[in-house]
Design an enzyme around this catalytic site. Structure first.
Site, PDB file in Angstrom:
ATOM      1  CB  CYS A 126      -0.943  -0.008   1.204  1.00 25.61           C
ATOM      2  SG  CYS A 126      -2.256  -1.243   1.088  1.00 25.61           S
ATOM      3  CG  HIS A 156       8.921   0.761  16.502  1.00 25.60           C
ATOM      4  ND1 HIS A 156       8.469   0.926  15.219  1.00 25.60           N
ATOM      5  CD2 HIS A 156       7.901   0.181  17.178  1.00 25.60           C
ATOM      6  CE1 HIS A 156       7.223   0.480  15.120  1.00 25.60           C
ATOM      7  NE2 HIS A 156       6.868   0.014  16.296  1.00 25.60           N
ATOM      8  CG  HIS A 192      -8.980  25.248  21.244  1.00 30.21           C
ATOM      9  ND1 HIS A 192      -9.896  24.314  20.797  1.00 30.21           N
ATOM     10  CD2 HIS A 192      -9.366  26.452  20.748  1.00 30.21           C
ATOM     11  CE1 HIS A 192     -10.804  24.933  20.062  1.00 30.21           C
ATOM     12  NE2 HIS A 192     -10.514  26.237  20.020  1.00 30.21           N
TER      13      HIS A 192
END
Length: 459
Positions: free
Chosen positions: A174, A308, A432
């Site tokens: 992919c 990893h 935010h």
């Protein structure tokens, strides 16, 4: 017989152990049959991610209309892209070699065992009481000798494909298909069933399939019945599940159908080192094989076939061999990412795995639209799916699909690593309107679902 303090077979991630051992004054033999650094930096995760950078820019331009911007690509200099990537690959061996000191001897060749503690390479016999096997894996061989695999596609990128057909449905297939398609190389994927990324949580893989196939031509339930290679191209006879046949012409053919153990080249029959039914080297929680003092790290043990994970194991083994560390190596949680379009990140168990294991859980899937930053992408598909233990609020699984999913997942990993309670994600402060703010409503909703589940169970 040449004696060493440490022999390392495979100079991928384990080259870091050679660096540390050399600094500690140990005499090290580092055996590598290809290039220092191994698969990841030279023909795997790193160059493939460099390519995805180009793909992301191309996709952004092509999809700018959803932001009410008309744009088009005048030219994609594929030659420059491939040259730049190959230049990076060519630099790998030297970059790793410069990290080593005079205590480390690099021996280019294929090492194999003569006995438990004797390794032969290029006719030389090396002996050490401590040996580390880090030979990784190899791609499953393609069905035609002229076809590519993920291991040889990158050195061949100078041979720019006019078109490419990729066999496979996993993350390598992919990721590469996304790249080639994005830079306007005619791309087709052949998948033998109806699923892409079948190891992902089903809800996530279904969203991925819907979005990915908007760009990439994927033939599902399709196999290759015959391959005819002539005039530097492939003529494929494709067969679908209905028995229908179709001719398909492609310049290049690439197989990404999985990887398998490299242990066959080690001549382990000369030792007491055992392999499992899949051909991977058996090891315990100390990373030790069935021979005392002989260790195995990375893909060669077949446990967590991720870079990893290998880095974590090598770091732990370095402490064991050089600092006298006594603790066992334990992975609390093993995350992974799929760096394509869409991007995916996952940790823990999928809903199907929980059902198969008969583990009690509460599931909730939440979109990202509460985050203004997520809204700014003008994408509607991004989702976060939590799977929670209703008794302890433990995160059993978290699965994301959307831009920067792998980066966002680290916030979840931090909570899981400390004491793994989903309520921390509800209680913390978020910047935010950052993209990661979308984790807040996801946490709130799944916690609410857990409370409803527990209330219902108690009545």
């Amino acid at each position: 017989m040449e004696k060493f303090d440490l022999i390392i077979i495979g100079a991928g991630r384990a080259s870091g152990l050679a660096v540390n051992a050399g600094k500690a004054g140990r005499k090290v033999a580092l055996i590598e049959k290809s290039t220092l650094g191994g698969t990841c930096p030279s023909r795997g995760c790193v160059p493939s991610k460099l390519l995805i950078g180009y793909a992301n820019v191309a996709r952004g331009i092509k999809e700018s209309a959803r932001h009410f911007i008309d744009s088009k690509i005048e030219n994609i200099d594929k030659k420059k892209i491939f040259e730049k990537t190959n230049r990076y690959i060519d630099s790998i061996d030297g970059a790793y070699a410069r990290r080593l000191n005079e205590n480390v001897e690099v021996i280019y060749g294929e090492g194999s065992f003569l006995s438990n503690y004797v390794v032969e390479v290029n006719g030389r016999k090396l002996q050490a009481d401590k040996i580390v096997i880090a030979t990784g894996t190899k791609p499953i061989a393609p069905a035609h000798e002229k076809a590519w695999t993920s291991d040889n596609v990158f050195p061949l990128l100078g041979d720019i494909p006019k078109s490419i057909t990729i066999v496979g449905s996993g993350f390598i297939a992919c990721e590469l298909a996304n790249f080639f398609d994005a830079i306007d190389i005619e791309t087709k994927m052949l998948v033998r069933n109806e699923t892409l990324l079948g190891n992902e949580d089903e809800d996530i893989s279904n969203i991925f399939k819907e979005e990915f196939t908007k760009n990439v031509d994927v033939a599902f339930n399709t196999t290759i019945e015959d391959i005819d290679y002539q005039e530097d191209s492939f003529k494929l006879t494709l067969l679908n599940s209905n028995g229908q046949k179709q001719e398909h012409l492609t310049h290049r053919l690439l197989y990404a159908t999985g990887r398998e153990s490299n242990a066959g080249s080690l001549k382990l029959e000369n030792t007491d080192i055992k392999v499992n039914e899949r051909g991977y080297i058996v090891s315990d929680e100390d990373l030790q094989t069935t021979v005392d003092g002989v260790y195995v790290v990375g893909d060669a043990n077949g446990k967590y076939m991720l870079q990893h994970a290998a880095a974590y194991e090598v770091n732990h083994l370095s402490k064991v061999l050089l600092e006298g560390e006594k603790s066992k190596v334990r992975f609390k949680y093993m995350p992974h990412g799929v760096f394509t379009d869409p991007e995916i990140a996952s940790v823990g168990m999928s809903e199907k795995k929980l059902q198969e294991a008969n583990i009690k859980y509460v599931a909730n899937t939440t979109d990202w639209l509460a985050s203004a930053k997520a809204q700014s992408t003008r994408l509607k598909y991004p989702r976060t799916k939590f799977l929670i233990n209703p008794d302890t609020y433990e995160i059993l699984g978290c699965h994301m699909i959307g831009p920067e999913s792998a980066t966002m997942m680290h916030q979840v990993l931090a909570v899981m690593h400390i004491d793994n309670d989903i309520r921390h994600l509800k209680d913390m402060i978020y910047i935010h309107p950052a993209l990661s703010e979308s984790l807040l409503p996801a946490a709130i909703k799944v916690i609410s679902a857990v409370k409803k589940y527990n209330l219902k169970s108690s009545t």
